[in-house]
Design a protein around this motif. Sequence first.
Motif, PDB file in Angstrom:
ATOM      1  N   CYS A  30      41.516  49.037  41.694  1.00  0.00           N
ATOM      2  CA  CYS A  30      40.757  48.490  40.566  1.00  0.00           C
ATOM      3  C   CYS A  30      41.156  49.241  39.302  1.00  0.00           C
ATOM      4  CB  CYS A  30      39.252  48.632  40.801  1.00  0.00           C
ATOM      5  SG  CYS A  30      38.223  48.073  39.409  1.00  0.00           S
ATOM      6  N   GLU A  31      41.714  48.507  38.343  1.00  0.00           N
ATOM      7  CA  GLU A  31      42.169  49.114  37.088  1.00  0.00           C
ATOM      8  C   GLU A  31      41.264  48.653  35.932  1.00  0.00           C
ATOM      9  OE1 GLU A  31      45.938  48.796  33.967  1.00  0.00           O
ATOM     10  OE2 GLU A  31      46.105  47.957  35.999  1.00  0.00           O
ATOM     11  N   PRO A  32      40.530  49.584  35.293  1.00  0.00           N
ATOM     12  CA  PRO A  32      39.698  49.197  34.151  1.00  0.00           C
ATOM     13  C   PRO A  32      40.577  48.767  32.978  1.00  0.00           C
ATOM     14  CG  PRO A  32      39.063  51.358  35.026  1.00  0.00           C
ATOM     15  CD  PRO A  32      40.380  51.011  35.636  1.00  0.00           C
ATOM     16  N   LEU A  33      40.261  47.608  32.398  1.00  0.00           N
ATOM     17  CA  LEU A  33      41.007  47.099  31.255  1.00  0.00           C
ATOM     18  C   LEU A  33      40.216  47.228  29.960  1.00  0.00           C
ATOM     19  CD1 LEU A  33      42.450  43.806  32.819  1.00  0.00           C
ATOM     20  CD2 LEU A  33      43.552  46.055  32.638  1.00  0.00           C
ATOM     21  N   ASN A  35      36.030  48.459  28.529  1.00  0.00           N
ATOM     22  CA  ASN A  35      34.672  48.902  28.843  1.00  0.00           C
ATOM     23  C   ASN A  35      33.874  48.999  27.554  1.00  0.00           C
ATOM     24  OD1 ASN A  35      32.345  49.930  29.877  1.00  0.00           O
ATOM     25  ND2 ASN A  35      33.253  51.768  30.776  1.00  0.00           N
ATOM     26  N   LYS A  39      32.566  44.386  30.525  1.00  0.00           N
ATOM     27  CA  LYS A  39      33.687  45.064  31.143  1.00  0.00           C
ATOM     28  C   LYS A  39      34.704  44.051  31.639  1.00  0.00           C
ATOM     29  CE  LYS A  39      30.869  48.923  32.847  1.00  0.00           C
ATOM     30  NZ  LYS A  39      30.422  49.676  34.054  1.00  0.00           N
ATOM     31  N   CYS A  40      35.944  44.491  31.724  1.00  0.00           N
ATOM     32  CA  CYS A  40      36.994  43.682  32.329  1.00  0.00           C
ATOM     33  C   CYS A  40      37.832  44.597  33.215  1.00  0.00           C
ATOM     34  CB  CYS A  40      37.872  43.026  31.266  1.00  0.00           C
ATOM     35  SG  CYS A  40      39.076  41.855  31.946  1.00  0.00           S
ATOM     36  N   ASN A  41      37.998  44.209  34.480  1.00  0.00           N
ATOM     37  CA  ASN A  41      38.752  45.006  35.436  1.00  0.00           C
ATOM     38  C   ASN A  41      39.838  44.167  36.091  1.00  0.00           C
ATOM     39  OD1 ASN A  41      37.126  47.384  35.171  1.00  0.00           O
ATOM     40  ND2 ASN A  41      35.573  46.426  36.470  1.00  0.00           N
ATOM     41  N   LYS A  42      40.966  44.805  36.437  1.00  0.00           N
ATOM     42  CA  LYS A  42      42.024  44.139  37.198  1.00  0.00           C
ATOM     43  C   LYS A  42      41.958  44.647  38.632  1.00  0.00           C
ATOM     44  CE  LYS A  42      46.208  43.626  35.525  1.00  0.00           C
ATOM     45  NZ  LYS A  42      47.606  43.956  35.095  1.00  0.00           N
ATOM     46  N   PHE A  43      41.754  43.722  39.577  1.00  0.00           N
ATOM     47  CA  PHE A  43      41.661  44.071  40.987  1.00  0.00           C
ATOM     48  C   PHE A  43      42.955  43.698  41.708  1.00  0.00           C
ATOM     49  CE2 PHE A  43      37.261  43.661  39.678  1.00  0.00           C
ATOM     50  CZ  PHE A  43      36.634  44.711  40.341  1.00  0.00           C
ATOM     51  N   GLU A  61      42.193  39.437  37.320  1.00  0.00           N
ATOM     52  CA  GLU A  61      41.415  40.074  36.244  1.00  0.00           C
ATOM     53  C   GLU A  61      40.037  39.424  36.198  1.00  0.00           C
ATOM     54  OE1 GLU A  61      43.676  39.699  32.695  1.00  0.00           O
ATOM     55  OE2 GLU A  61      45.350  40.916  33.442  1.00  0.00           O
ATOM     56  N   GLU A  64      33.388  41.321  33.867  1.00  0.00           N
ATOM     57  CA  GLU A  64      32.198  41.877  34.507  1.00  0.00           C
ATOM     58  C   GLU A  64      31.030  41.810  33.521  1.00  0.00           C
ATOM     59  OE1 GLU A  64      32.374  42.798  37.613  1.00  0.00           O
ATOM     60  OE2 GLU A  64      34.482  43.209  38.010  1.00  0.00           O
TER      61      GLU A  64
END
Length: 216
Positions: A30-33, A35, A39-43, A61, A64
Motif C-alpha cells: 500500500c503506497e500513500p499518494l 493525505n 486520502k488516496c492510496n495505491k494498492f 488507486e 479513501e
Amino acid sequence: MNNSSFSLLFSRKYGVFDMYDKNDVQVLGCEPLYNGFFKCNKFTIKHKLFNGEWSQVIQREFFERGKAAALLAYDKKRDAVILVEQFRFGAMDSQRSPWLFELIAGMIDEGQTAEEVAKREAFEEAGLVVDECQFMLSYYVSPGGTTETIDIFIADVDSENVQGIFGLEDEGEDIKVHVVPREEAYQWVQSGKIDNATTIIGLQWLQLNYKEGLKI
C-alpha cells in the motif's frame, strides 16, 4: 441443450456458485499518494479467479473518503419528503445545475455511529430534531475506485414548519430546505431533476415501501 441448462453446467464447471470473500485477496503493498481532508492510496494486490487460480499482480488507486450516513426525512401524515439543496462542485458538468436536491447526509466521524450522524445532520442541515429512525440500507458508492459506503435511514418527521437556510458556516455550507410531496419528488427522479445516487436510491426505496406500513 437450452440456454438455462448450458448456464447451469458452465456455473458448476467454473465455480460461479462459490462465494469468495476477503480471504481470497492478497494485499501485497500500500503506497500513500495523498493525505489531506481525504486520502488516496495505491494498492498492489492479487485475487482468486473464478477458475480457481490466482490473478496476476495488479495495482489499483483508491480514494479513501470514509463512511457516510444519510437520512430520508419523511412526513407520513402529509406524504412529503424533506430535501436539501446545495452547491456541489463535482456536478459542474451537469446540464441542469450544480445545485443538487439531496437527502440529509454527512460523514461519520470516529467514535460515532451511522444513526447518530443521521440525527446530527438532520439538525445541522434542516433544523430537525429526530428521536428515532429506521435503517433502510447500505451501499458502496463506487467500489471500483473508492471504499466509501453510505448507510441510509428513514425517519417520520413533522414538516409543517420546516423551512429556511441551514449549514455550518465554518464548513462553508449553504443549505436550503425544501418540503416536497412524495409523488413529486419521485417524478423528479424519473425526469432526471434529481440525479445523485443516494437521493435516487432513498426515494426509490420509499416509493416501493411507503404503502407497507413503515415502522417509523
